[in-house]
Design an enzyme around this catalytic site. Sequence first.
Site, PDB file in Angstrom:
ATOM      1  NE  ARG A  58      51.457  31.961  44.569  1.00 55.12           N
ATOM      2  CZ  ARG A  58      51.452  30.992  43.681  1.00 55.12           C
ATOM      3  NH1 ARG A  58      50.515  30.081  43.708  1.00 55.12           N
ATOM      4  NH2 ARG A  58      52.383  30.927  42.754  1.00 55.12           N
ATOM      5  CE  LYS A  69      58.790  29.350  50.719  1.00 57.20           C
ATOM      6  NZ  LYS A  69      57.559  28.652  51.068  1.00 57.20           N
ATOM      7  CD  GLU A  89      61.910  38.256  53.682  1.00 59.99           C
ATOM      8  OE1 GLU A  89      62.640  39.140  53.214  1.00 59.99           O
ATOM      9  OE2 GLU A  89      60.685  38.246  53.570  1.00 59.99           O
ATOM     10  CE1 TYR A 122      55.881  37.373  50.724  1.00 57.81           C
ATOM     11  CE2 TYR A 122      55.462  36.698  52.986  1.00 57.81           C
ATOM     12  CZ  TYR A 122      55.256  36.533  51.618  1.00 57.81           C
ATOM     13  OH  TYR A 122      54.433  35.559  51.178  1.00 57.81           O
ATOM     14  CB  CYS A 129      45.808   3.678  26.422  1.00 55.58           C
ATOM     15  SG  CYS A 129      45.991   3.623  28.213  1.00 55.58           S
ATOM     16  CB  CYS A 189      50.631   2.291  27.997  1.00 52.85           C
ATOM     17  SG  CYS A 189      49.240   1.849  26.975  1.00 52.85           S
ATOM     18  CG  ASP A 227      54.369  26.143  56.302  1.00 53.61           C
ATOM     19  OD1 ASP A 227      53.857  26.328  55.182  1.00 53.61           O
ATOM     20  OD2 ASP A 227      54.546  25.021  56.795  1.00 53.61           O
ATOM     21  CB  SER A 248      56.021  29.964  43.205  1.00 54.43           C
ATOM     22  OG  SER A 248      56.255  29.637  41.874  1.00 54.43           O
ATOM     23  CG  LEU A 249      60.001  32.573  46.529  1.00 58.11           C
ATOM     24  CD1 LEU A 249      60.215  32.623  48.035  1.00 58.11           C
ATOM     25  CD2 LEU A 249      60.804  33.670  45.850  1.00 58.11           C
ATOM     26  CE  LYS A 306      60.250  25.440  50.572  1.00 57.75           C
ATOM     27  NZ  LYS A 306      59.587  24.285  50.073  1.00 57.75           N
ATOM     28  CB  CYS A 360      44.398   0.028  27.282  1.00 59.39           C
ATOM     29  SG  CYS A 360      46.133   0.112  26.815  1.00 59.39           S
ATOM     30  CD  GLU A 367      53.059  33.047  53.468  1.00 58.77           C
ATOM     31  OE1 GLU A 367      53.252  33.862  52.524  1.00 58.77           O
ATOM     32  OE2 GLU A 367      52.999  31.821  53.302  1.00 58.77           O
ATOM     33  CB  CYS A 401      48.826  -0.568  29.643  1.00 53.93           C
ATOM     34  SG  CYS A 401      47.782   0.796  30.167  1.00 53.93           S
ATOM     35  CG  ASP A 442      43.261  16.933  42.923  1.00 52.86           C
ATOM     36  OD1 ASP A 442      42.755  16.920  44.058  1.00 52.86           O
ATOM     37  OD2 ASP A 442      43.381  17.948  42.227  1.00 52.86           O
ATOM     38  N   GLY A 443      45.133  12.794  42.557  1.00 55.19           N
ATOM     39  CA  GLY A 443      45.474  11.537  41.879  1.00 55.19           C
ATOM     40  C   GLY A 443      44.917  10.340  42.641  1.00 55.19           C
ATOM     41  CD  GLU A 444      46.911   9.972  47.716  1.00 53.15           C
ATOM     42  OE1 GLU A 444      46.186   9.867  48.722  1.00 53.15           O
ATOM     43  OE2 GLU A 444      47.967  10.614  47.710  1.00 53.15           O
ATOM     44  CE1 TYR A 445      36.872  12.180  45.626  1.00 51.43           C
ATOM     45  CE2 TYR A 445      37.163  12.597  43.279  1.00 51.43           C
ATOM     46  CZ  TYR A 445      36.341  12.476  44.382  1.00 51.43           C
ATOM     47  OH  TYR A 445      34.994  12.640  44.236  1.00 51.43           O
TER      48      TYR A 445
END
Length: 719
Positions: free
Chosen positions: A148, A127, A125, A236, A453, A447, A129, A91-92, A324, A432, A184, A429, A42-45
């Site tokens: 979820r 995880k 067990e 699970y 700003c 800034c 994906d 979440s874990l 992980k 601004c 899952e 900045c 989203d940030g790049e968009y």
Amino acid sequence: MQDISVDDLTAEQAKQELERLAKEIAHHDYLYNTKDQPEISDGEYDALRRRNNAIEQRFPELIRPDSPSRKVGATVSEKFEKVRHRIPMLSLDNAFSDQDVYDFVDRIRRFLRLKDNDELDISAEPKIDGLSLSLRYENGKLVTAATRGDGTVGENVTANALTISDIPHVLKGNYPDLIEVRGECYMAHADFQALNERHEAEHKQVFANPRNAAAGSLRQLDASITARRKLKYFAYAWGEVSRMPADTQLGMMDVFRSYGFTVNPLTKLFHSAEGLLKHFHAIEEQRADLDYDIDGVVYKVNDLALQQRLGFISRSPRWAIAHKFPAERAMTILRAIDIQVGRTGALTPVARLEPITVGGVVITNATLHNEDYIKGIGNKGETIRDGKDIRVGDTVVIQRAGDVIPQIVDIVEERRPKTAEPFIFPHICPACGSHAVREEGEAVRRCTGGLICPAQAMERIRHFVSRNAFDIEGLGEKQVEFFFDAKDENLAIRSPVDIFTLEARQKGALSKLENIEGFGRTSVHKLYDAINARRQIPLSRFLFALGIRHVGEVNARRLARAYKNYKAFEEVALAARYPEENSGESGNDAWNELTNIEGIGFIVAEAVVDFYGEEHNRNILQALLAEVTPLDEVLPVTDGSPVQGKTIVFTGSLERMSRDEAKAMAERLGAKTAASVSKKTDLVVAGPGAGSKLTKAQELGVQIIDEDQWFKLIGEENA
Ligand code: IVH
């Protein structure tokens, strides 16, 4: 051209850039809205849209008829009915090293006050994906399947779930009247490959990885498409249950198997961190041979009564952790370094990379953290990457672990172009033009533009409407930008108050929202409804939404619980004065009260006092409170709890539980816990060795009990 700053573009370049941006943004809109398969964050968009708007502002005569600034799309999926999870899907927490696993086991043993020879069983067990799916069975029949979503509200995908062969329509054996089975949903490698081959032949979109394929397949409006995609499911976990059919984690897995579910065959029980780690490595060895993607191993305390005692920290259980697998790495070229300005004015450098696939995902951006990180200096002033700095043009090693933002972990010095120059971090900045300064001891350059700003102001509104704050549906990132940039004063949203006056201002406005492309009558009314639905809001969300520094969700909840009522909090926030540094003095009563709240330290209290010290903030709050009513915080577990609403201090050593467990238990029963004794303390639970807090309680005449009396009081004498 992408690298030229907006101020330096010639008219011809601007024209080309606008054309490129229109195409690129439309492409990403399509991926996001229609394909459910965004390629960029989203940030790049946002950065793309911001650049587009900035160019249009400089060259208004070049605005294209198909400009992205003229369209605002619906970001929220309208496809599926929403389902509220009665028990949130959490979440874990993650472990990345052996040490993290030892710490996890130690933490649990300490919390439960286990003796050295007390056994602790923990299951391990894989995880998976994929994507988690909650299945609600009433009288043995599947009635709802929900994704979820944000953990609280998901999407109703029942028709699709019914096509998955691992998911029983009707449970077998001896089941409770009501049970939500969680697990899952995933796509096996062979099915993934076959699907992509078919799509390739038909010139359709190919999926980047099995997880995306599973998500895209489950969220099909036409369930017959889901059926063809051959999804699978491992059970699970569970949500709401009318009668627990087992008392251990493994027992529950057996029960699920007896109902007709598939449970993962690599699930095993261990008694120590060493055992867990051995299983972790064994699963890691088999990883390449499994016919589904996994990204780690999940460890869970086996005894459900212990799980209950351990409870949760924020959004993850204390009784489980995801270990992980090491992150995947790849090399690519750093094309540019952009600077983004956040809500608090922090300037964050972002690496723009030559696109590269890491673990099935195309990476085009990576975080560069801060100025020092680029220079080769770590958070504590230590040398990182052997002191090598990062320059545009460098060949960089990037690492991606799970869903976290990719990082640049190293550079290849031998491949550095001769012309590459050290990166000069801006002291101005980019949004601004104000000075951006670094305070002593801080890694972040900020800034100083504050209210003027635009980047900060817009990010503050985004935070205000975000999911865990006001959660206003229909005001996604794109829409906030649209309203923020709107020229017409009767359309613009430049502060949180403007959100709540929008409907009234629109009545007499010339530019009507419903006539703007992308909105239309229904969506405008939906937006107003969503806004009006939030005119009453729980106090903790309200406080979080204000965006006071250091007041994240957890601290907002602590403050809300301590004061219950907004006015009570505000009174203290306005009255509190912190002691001058090194003055040796203490703060006033209000300050002491604030810092006495469990978990609220000086830094947080100082940020609260500073926030309320700003006239501008007080003005906004006043205007906001004319539109919005914060609801008194209701403490959890009300029914018949003998300590409901009481303020309790635990002191001295406790024998039957750790201090942390005692506090967690009190909070579960609707009590508040405090760090020190004051007039407001209702009860002190004192163990052997209690000192000054006990004396103070005696002086103030506060009720004092010992640990056994505590258990008697809360009705757990035999605990
Ligand atoms: S247990 C209360 N077990 O991981 C926590 N989760 O990071 C219940 N996941 O959203 C989750 N395999 O989608 C659990 N064997 C497993 C899992 C697993 C994958 C996912 C799940 C969850 C996420 C948490």
